[in-house]
Design a protein around this motif. Structure first.
Motif, PDB file in Angstrom:
ATOM      1  N   THR A  43      34.428  61.932  45.716  1.00 47.04           N
ATOM      2  CA  THR A  43      34.899  60.872  44.644  1.00 47.04           C
ATOM      3  C   THR A  43      34.557  59.655  45.397  1.00 47.04           C
ATOM      4  O   THR A  43      35.532  58.799  45.262  1.00 47.04           O
ATOM      5  CB  THR A  43      36.586  60.982  44.424  1.00 47.04           C
ATOM      6  N   SER A  44      33.280  59.695  46.217  1.00 49.79           N
ATOM      7  CA  SER A  44      33.198  58.437  47.047  1.00 49.79           C
ATOM      8  C   SER A  44      33.219  57.108  46.341  1.00 49.79           C
ATOM      9  O   SER A  44      33.716  56.396  46.803  1.00 49.79           O
ATOM     10  CB  SER A  44      31.594  58.759  47.544  1.00 49.79           C
ATOM     11  N   PRO A  45      32.805  57.245  44.870  1.00 43.43           N
ATOM     12  CA  PRO A  45      33.289  55.736  44.524  1.00 43.43           C
ATOM     13  C   PRO A  45      34.538  55.487  44.010  1.00 43.43           C
ATOM     14  O   PRO A  45      35.184  56.240  43.966  1.00 43.43           O
ATOM     15  CB  PRO A  45      32.340  55.752  42.942  1.00 43.43           C
ATOM     16  N   TYR A  46      34.990  54.355  44.522  1.00 47.06           N
ATOM     17  CA  TYR A  46      36.314  53.798  43.954  1.00 47.06           C
ATOM     18  C   TYR A  46      36.435  53.967  42.688  1.00 47.06           C
ATOM     19  O   TYR A  46      35.610  53.763  41.692  1.00 47.06           O
ATOM     20  CB  TYR A  46      36.710  52.721  44.356  1.00 47.06           C
ATOM     21  N   SER A  47      37.876  54.513  42.226  1.00 50.30           N
ATOM     22  CA  SER A  47      38.194  54.405  40.939  1.00 50.30           C
ATOM     23  C   SER A  47      38.208  53.196  40.038  1.00 50.30           C
ATOM     24  O   SER A  47      38.356  51.897  40.970  1.00 50.30           O
ATOM     25  CB  SER A  47      39.593  55.243  40.725  1.00 50.30           C
ATOM     26  N   TYR A  48      38.308  52.871  39.120  1.00 50.85           N
ATOM     27  CA  TYR A  48      38.410  51.595  38.247  1.00 50.85           C
ATOM     28  C   TYR A  48      40.005  50.948  38.870  1.00 50.85           C
ATOM     29  O   TYR A  48      39.983  49.833  39.096  1.00 50.85           O
ATOM     30  CB  TYR A  48      38.644  51.584  36.947  1.00 50.85           C
ATOM     31  N   PHE A  49      41.081  51.649  39.025  1.00 46.88           N
ATOM     32  CA  PHE A  49      42.108  51.476  39.649  1.00 46.88           C
ATOM     33  C   PHE A  49      42.083  50.496  40.895  1.00 46.88           C
ATOM     34  O   PHE A  49      42.406  49.584  41.272  1.00 46.88           O
ATOM     35  CB  PHE A  49      43.178  52.612  39.785  1.00 46.88           C
ATOM     36  N   THR A  50      41.539  51.450  41.846  1.00 45.74           N
ATOM     37  CA  THR A  50      41.274  50.965  43.044  1.00 45.74           C
ATOM     38  C   THR A  50      40.254  49.697  42.993  1.00 45.74           C
ATOM     39  O   THR A  50      40.564  48.863  43.817  1.00 45.74           O
ATOM     40  CB  THR A  50      40.521  52.160  43.904  1.00 45.74           C
ATOM     41  N   ASP A  51      39.373  49.754  42.139  1.00 42.63           N
ATOM     42  CA  ASP A  51      38.647  48.397  42.072  1.00 42.63           C
ATOM     43  C   ASP A  51      39.540  47.326  42.035  1.00 42.63           C
ATOM     44  O   ASP A  51      39.225  46.167  42.768  1.00 42.63           O
ATOM     45  CB  ASP A  51      37.494  48.553  41.014  1.00 42.63           C
ATOM     46  N   GLU A  52      40.416  47.196  41.000  1.00 42.08           N
ATOM     47  CA  GLU A  52      41.280  46.075  40.571  1.00 42.08           C
ATOM     48  C   GLU A  52      42.058  46.023  41.820  1.00 42.08           C
ATOM     49  O   GLU A  52      42.667  44.717  42.076  1.00 42.08           O
ATOM     50  CB  GLU A  52      41.752  46.525  39.426  1.00 42.08           C
ATOM     51  N   LEU A  53      42.779  47.173  42.407  1.00 37.40           N
ATOM     52  CA  LEU A  53      43.576  46.823  43.496  1.00 37.40           C
ATOM     53  C   LEU A  53      42.905  46.102  44.690  1.00 37.40           C
ATOM     54  O   LEU A  53      43.626  45.249  45.157  1.00 37.40           O
ATOM     55  CB  LEU A  53      44.017  48.361  44.061  1.00 37.40           C
ATOM     56  N   ILE A  54      41.686  46.345  44.995  1.00 36.17           N
ATOM     57  CA  ILE A  54      41.159  45.604  45.946  1.00 36.17           C
ATOM     58  C   ILE A  54      40.969  44.087  45.568  1.00 36.17           C
ATOM     59  O   ILE A  54      41.399  43.243  46.599  1.00 36.17           O
ATOM     60  CB  ILE A  54      39.458  46.333  46.260  1.00 36.17           C
ATOM     61  N   GLU A  55      40.851  43.898  44.534  1.00 34.11           N
ATOM     62  CA  GLU A  55      40.838  42.267  44.222  1.00 34.11           C
ATOM     63  C   GLU A  55      42.338  41.767  44.253  1.00 34.11           C
ATOM     64  O   GLU A  55      42.342  40.694  44.733  1.00 34.11           O
ATOM     65  CB  GLU A  55      40.238  42.294  42.627  1.00 34.11           C
ATOM     66  N   GLN A  56      43.210  42.521  43.742  1.00 29.70           N
ATOM     67  CA  GLN A  56      44.468  42.136  43.882  1.00 29.70           C
ATOM     68  C   GLN A  56      45.009  41.723  45.344  1.00 29.70           C
ATOM     69  O   GLN A  56      45.481  40.825  45.608  1.00 29.70           O
ATOM     70  CB  GLN A  56      45.657  42.941  43.221  1.00 29.70           C
ATOM     71  N   VAL A  57      44.484  42.657  45.998  1.00 26.32           N
ATOM     72  CA  VAL A  57      45.222  42.625  47.543  1.00 26.32           C
ATOM     73  C   VAL A  57      44.321  41.487  48.487  1.00 26.32           C
ATOM     74  O   VAL A  57      44.959  40.646  48.951  1.00 26.32           O
ATOM     75  CB  VAL A  57      44.848  44.083  48.288  1.00 26.32           C
ATOM     76  N   LEU A  58      43.375  41.526  47.980  1.00 22.40           N
ATOM     77  CA  LEU A  58      42.294  40.296  48.601  1.00 22.40           C
ATOM     78  C   LEU A  58      42.903  38.957  48.368  1.00 22.40           C
ATOM     79  O   LEU A  58      42.959  38.150  49.140  1.00 22.40           O
ATOM     80  CB  LEU A  58      40.857  40.448  48.243  1.00 22.40           C
ATOM     81  N   SER A  59      43.155  38.952  46.918  1.00 23.97           N
ATOM     82  CA  SER A  59      43.839  37.787  46.510  1.00 23.97           C
ATOM     83  C   SER A  59      45.128  37.176  47.116  1.00 23.97           C
ATOM     84  O   SER A  59      45.462  36.224  47.579  1.00 23.97           O
ATOM     85  CB  SER A  59      43.695  37.594  44.946  1.00 23.97           C
ATOM     86  N   ASP A  60      45.969  38.159  47.085  1.00 22.73           N
ATOM     87  CA  ASP A  60      47.321  37.985  47.798  1.00 22.73           C
ATOM     88  C   ASP A  60      47.254  37.800  49.149  1.00 22.73           C
ATOM     89  O   ASP A  60      48.090  37.013  49.589  1.00 22.73           O
ATOM     90  CB  ASP A  60      48.221  39.295  47.416  1.00 22.73           C
ATOM     91  N   LEU A  61      46.396  38.417  50.040  1.00 26.89           N
ATOM     92  CA  LEU A  61      46.296  38.056  51.473  1.00 26.89           C
ATOM     93  C   LEU A  61      45.916  36.727  51.605  1.00 26.89           C
ATOM     94  O   LEU A  61      46.339  35.913  52.625  1.00 26.89           O
ATOM     95  CB  LEU A  61      45.217  39.043  52.187  1.00 26.89           C
ATOM     96  N   GLN A  62      45.059  36.077  50.817  1.00 25.72           N
ATOM     97  CA  GLN A  62      44.730  34.781  50.907  1.00 25.72           C
ATOM     98  C   GLN A  62      45.871  33.767  50.538  1.00 25.72           C
ATOM     99  O   GLN A  62      46.009  32.833  50.855  1.00 25.72           O
ATOM    100  CB  GLN A  62      43.444  34.586  50.151  1.00 25.72           C
ATOM    101  N   GLU A  63      46.189  34.181  49.065  1.00 28.28           N
ATOM    102  CA  GLU A  63      46.987  33.102  48.457  1.00 28.28           C
ATOM    103  C   GLU A  63      48.469  33.100  49.329  1.00 28.28           C
ATOM    104  O   GLU A  63      49.331  32.048  49.276  1.00 28.28           O
ATOM    105  CB  GLU A  63      47.204  33.508  47.034  1.00 28.28           C
ATOM    106  N   LYS A  64      48.909  34.442  49.712  1.00 35.92           N
ATOM    107  CA  LYS A  64      50.426  34.391  50.110  1.00 35.92           C
ATOM    108  C   LYS A  64      50.614  34.339  51.502  1.00 35.92           C
ATOM    109  O   LYS A  64      51.542  34.059  51.971  1.00 35.92           O
ATOM    110  CB  LYS A  64      50.917  35.920  49.388  1.00 35.92           C
TER     111      LYS A  64
END
Length: 909
Positions: free
Chosen positions: A299-320
């Motif tokens: 299952t090497s490709p990230y799931s759609y959920f993981t794709d969005e999770l990555i965006e959320q985490v990267l955003s929060d690490l920068q903003e928060k």
């Protein structure tokens, strides 16, 4: 030679002569000078060497600043139940740290035997090994021979970036500093600590760093479960992670595995029995079987959920937390984080199964097509020519005209036209061969060619499922079929689409009930309507622009919700005002709405009456639409969608604690009233296909939506547990032939969730602020028994729910009871015989005879003020209508398309 006395005397004179003496003296002086020079050079050399050594030592990294513990570890994602869902790792970060206590002796001594047999005896450098390396260098005239201890290898990897110098002098300098630091480190750290760092650092091939990850990748077990045979497989890989990889080169690995076992036996690191048992083990068959298992379940490709999770985490690490973009990325992919997501494995598995089952989608050629996206750039003699998709089709113009597929479109005047869709095909191989032929025709030998060719099966789809009470996104899917690449287009979160009728509830009826003093009983006239000040007419989806189908006349907001009535939605918004509606929508979390935007000479704004029908400049995402409906399901409280709850750093400390931000965006009474009306959507209105209560007892509410013809199909609905939004459509906005399949997908997914979770039956909880009353459905006022229920158009008494303080106080004034002379058709007089008298309840309503009729028209009081005359033949009316009281035609499952010509705003692009 003259040995006579005279000869001897003569010889002595020669020796004692001045010239001879001078020559002899010069020779002696010269020899002395040479000796002094050599001594001087040696002294200078010693001092120079000492200076060089001192310089190398001084330029070596400080022992106090060395970090021998690797900082690159994979990040682990967890489902909501605590099981692992995915891992994220960048270069050299696919490792899991384990302490030396968790590493068995067989593993420790296998690596010691292969890499540094005297590890526990030396002080950081192995003198015997160094001499052996020097001899090898002299013989081979190469600096490739190692001789490095485990301590030196650790330093090389952690301090000197692997030691891949291309210059021989640089390599010698690094070796010397490495040895110096090894001695220093051995004075500072104990052997087991050094070995622990080393075994967690090394590259063991196949993307494995450290012994724990290698144990999992090759054998499917933790390192503390490894046998001597398996440990001897891993130890040789450290020297050459590629050519001693037991998957790719089992024969080479087997040779060095035996060598490792021989050294272990020789050094008493294992017994003869253990040695024999290890040699007899068919370890490579197990390795190949485990590798095949990993390949089959990859299952090497990230799931759609993981794709969005990555965006959320990267955003929060920068903003928060204030990280830069690079720092956030490094931490996510190399920081060894533990991210506890909101993803529910059981629910996600159900969604995955449905979305990868092609039987849920239209068949190829019967609604599904391959959509081609093509571009070709050719550089010839320094000049680049760009070819677009249109060039491809022009090249094959005859092929396009005869082999592509078309849609039939009805025009306003009932004529038809055929619209070619050259981007769509059902013949995958044929269109690929055409692309190959076109590329070959355009290129010459030596050309540099860059081609983009994508054939994507259409229509696509997306789905979002949330726990409305917490804001947690429990499952998500962003496309059709199996996902083939990580961080691909996520249609659930990253694309905006027109929403059509799903916006009627949010933009019109929600603020109407919440702030404009209206109720579910409030009545509007479903009749011919133009946007104020324009000639742009609003059509209902069931009119299909054919006047002979008529309008439905006086209808309540409840009916308008479950039958998805366009005209009433717009009329209600006209009372509410678009600005109030826009403010509500922003509070519901929509981030893509346009208040005012100037592009060129054109001004775009979503603040207008088309907003009631989803007429937007850009559109919205599935995620935000689902979250907005979740706030209705959650008693009017908006919960910001979240994808994770907590992030721990590599040491287990809390890095981010994520809670959904919430706000009360409507009254709890408003939310319940809307829900109650949308339950009727499922049982009476446009969403009956979504009802699964015959299969599983559960309350369901929701709203259908169709935009721009059939370009975008929606349903957003909820149970007391979960809210789910589904969208389907072509990526490039073509009308769809099949228009109901998404409803079956939603039905099956939500039914299976209830069954799998064994969810207990629930009603939507009614707040204390709700009361009920009997009302007249034609005017929205209190019903009059004996009048409203005897209406010639059908019983118009219904029980309706209200927020406290909004129950109407006036009685019905839209019905009138008239006694008719059944013989004359006129109002009965005192002379009319009783047997010819009949009481009839009519509707009091003004309708312009010049306008199209409504369902009310036949039941309006037909008499003029002068009782002696009538507008119509009442006798005929009574004969046709009173025998069987008329009811509105059954709508059943239906489309509720928002006609683009009447409510679409030109996109700002």
């Amino acid at each position: 030679m003259n040995f006579t006395k005279q000869g001897i005397i003569q010889k002595q004179h020669q020796i004692k002569s001045t010239s001879k003496r001078m020559t002899s003296k010069f020779k002696i002086s010269f020899i002395r000078l040479v000796v002094l020079c050599i001594v001087g050079l040696v002294i200078v050399g010693v001092f120079a060497g000492f200076g060089a050594v001192k310089g190398l030592i001084d330029t070596a990294p400080s022992i106090d600043n060395l970090n021998l513990i690797t900082t690159s570890y994979k990040t682990t994602l967890y489902y909501s139940d605590g099981s692992v869902s995915d891992t994220l790792y960048g270069a050299e970060a696919n490792r899991v740290y384990v302490s030396i206590d968790a590493i068995p002796d067989c593993v420790k001594f296998a690596f010691i035997a292969k890499e540094d047999a005297r590890f526990y005896d030396h002080n950081g450098i192995d003198i015997r090994g160094i001499f052996r390396a020097v001899v090898s260098v002299i013989k081979t005239r190469s600096l490739k021979y190692g001789g490095s201890t485990i301590t030196q290898q650790l330093i090389k990897n952690q301090v000197f970036n692997g030691g891949n110098e291309t210059d021989a002098l640089d390599k010698i300098v690094r070796k010397f500093q490495e040895q110096y630091l090894a001695i220093q480190i051995e004075n500072k750290l104990d052997k087991n600590t050094i070995l622990e760092y080393y075994l967690n650092n090394i590259n063991l091939g196949n993307g494995s760093y450290g012994v724990q990850t290698a144990a999992q990748n090759y054998f499917g077990k933790d390192v503390d479960e490894l046998t001597l045979s398996e440990a001897a497989v891993l130890a040789p890989i450290a020297y050459s992670p590629t050519y001693r990889n037991p998957i790719l080169y089992p024969e080479q690995n087997a040779e060095y595995r035996k060598e490792t076992l021989d050294i272990m036996l020789e050094n008493n690191f294992c017994t003869k029995e253990e040695y024999d048992e290890a040699l007899a083990d068919d370890v490579y068959t197990r390795i190949q079987e485990h590798d095949q298992l990993l390949t089959d379940t990859d299952t090497s490709p990230y799931s759609y959920f993981t794709d969005e999770l990555i965006e959320q985490v990267l955003s929060d690490l920068q903003e928060k937390l204030g990280y830069t973009e690079k720092e956030a990325s490094d931490l996510l992919y190399k920081g060894g984080l533990k991210i506890y997501t909101t993803q529910d494995k059981e629910i996600q598995d159900i969604v995955d199964e449905v979305y990868t089952d092609e039987t849920y989608f239209p068949a190829l050629g019967e609604g599904s097509y391959y959509e081609l996206s093509y571009a070709l750039s050719i550089t010839h003699d320094g000049v680049t020519t760009h070819y677009q998709q249109s060039d491809l089709y022009d090249y094959f113009s005859d092929y396009r005209d005869t082999n592509h597929y078309y849609y039939h479109k009805d025009n306003d005047d009932n004529s038809s036209e055929w619209i070619g869709i050259s981007e769509l095909t059902i013949n995958y191989d044929d269109i690929n061969s055409k692309c190959d032929e076109f590329k070959a025709a355009m290129t010459q030998e030596g050309d540099v060619v860059v081609e983009k060719r994508i054939l994507k099966l259409q229509p696509q789809s997306s789905m979002v499922i949330m726990d409305q009470s917490t804001g947690k996104v429990v499952a998500l899917y962003g496309g059709r079929g199996e996902k083939t690449e990580s961080l691909s287009l996520n249609r659930a979160t990253n694309t905006v689409r027109q929403v059509g009728s799903t916006f009627k509830v949010l933009a019109s009826f929600l603020p109407a009930l919440d702030t404009a003093g209206m109720t579910l009983a409030t009545v509007f006239d479903d009749s011919q309507y133009f946007y104020p000040g324009t000639e742009k007419q609003v059509w209902n989806w069931y009119d299909s622009k054919h006047q002979d189908q008529g309008y439905r006349g006086l209808q309540s907001i409840r009916t308008a919700i479950y039958n998805s009535m366009n005209i009433i939605a717009v009329k209600a918004l006209e009372v509410v005002t678009p600005q109030v509606s826009f403010d509500y929508l922003e509070n519901l979390g929509f981030s893509t709405l346009v208040s005012s935007e100037v592009v060129g000479n054109q001004t775009y704004s979503d603040i207008g009456l088309p907003l009631a029908l989803g007429g937007l400049t850009n559109g919205v995402t599935n995620l935000e639409l689902t979250a907005a409906y979740a706030s209705i399901a959650n008693a009017g409280k908006y919960q910001e969608p979240i994808f994770y709850t907590i992030i721990l750093d590599s040491e287990g400390k809390v890095l981010l604690n994520n809670e959904s931000e919430s706000s009360q965006v409507m009254k709890a009474s408003t939310a319940w009233l809307l829900t109650d009306a949308m339950e009727d959507t499922i049982t009476l209105g446009t969403g009956t296909r979504l009802d699964f209560t015959d299969e599983y007892d559960m309350a369901i509410a929701g709203k259908t939506g169709t935009a721009s013809g059939s370009n975008d199909l929606w349903f957003v609905g909820y149970t007391p547990y979960y809210t789910a939004g589904i969208w389907t459509g072509f990526d490039n906005n073509f009308n769809q032939i099949s228009t109901k399949y998404h409803q079956y997908m939603w039905h099956d997914i939500m039914l299976r969730i209830c069954q799998t979770k064994e969810l207990a039956y629930k009603e939507f909880e009614m707040p204390d602020s709700i009361v009920s009353a009997q009302i007249c459905t034609k005017c929205g006022k209190l019903a009059v028994v004996g009048l409203c229920d005897n209406y010639i158009g059908g019983d118009s008494i219904a029980t309706e729910y209200f927020a406290k303080g909004t129950v109407p106080t006036e009685k019905c004034d839209c019905h009138v009871k008239v006694t008719i002379d059944t013989v004359t058709g006129n109002i009965a007089t005192a002379d009319t015989p009783l047997e010819n008298q009949q009481e009839v309840v009519y509707l009091l309503k003004d309708e312009d005879p010049e306008l199209p009729i409504t369902y009310d028209t036949p039941y309006i009081l037909p008499f003029k003020t002068d009782e002696s005359s009538t507008d119509t033949n009442t006798t005929d009316l009574l004969n046709t209508l009173t025998a069987t009281p008329a009811v509105l035609p059954s709508t059943g499952p239906a489309d509720d398309t928002v006609v683009p010509a009447d409510d679409t705003v030109v996109p700002a692009n």
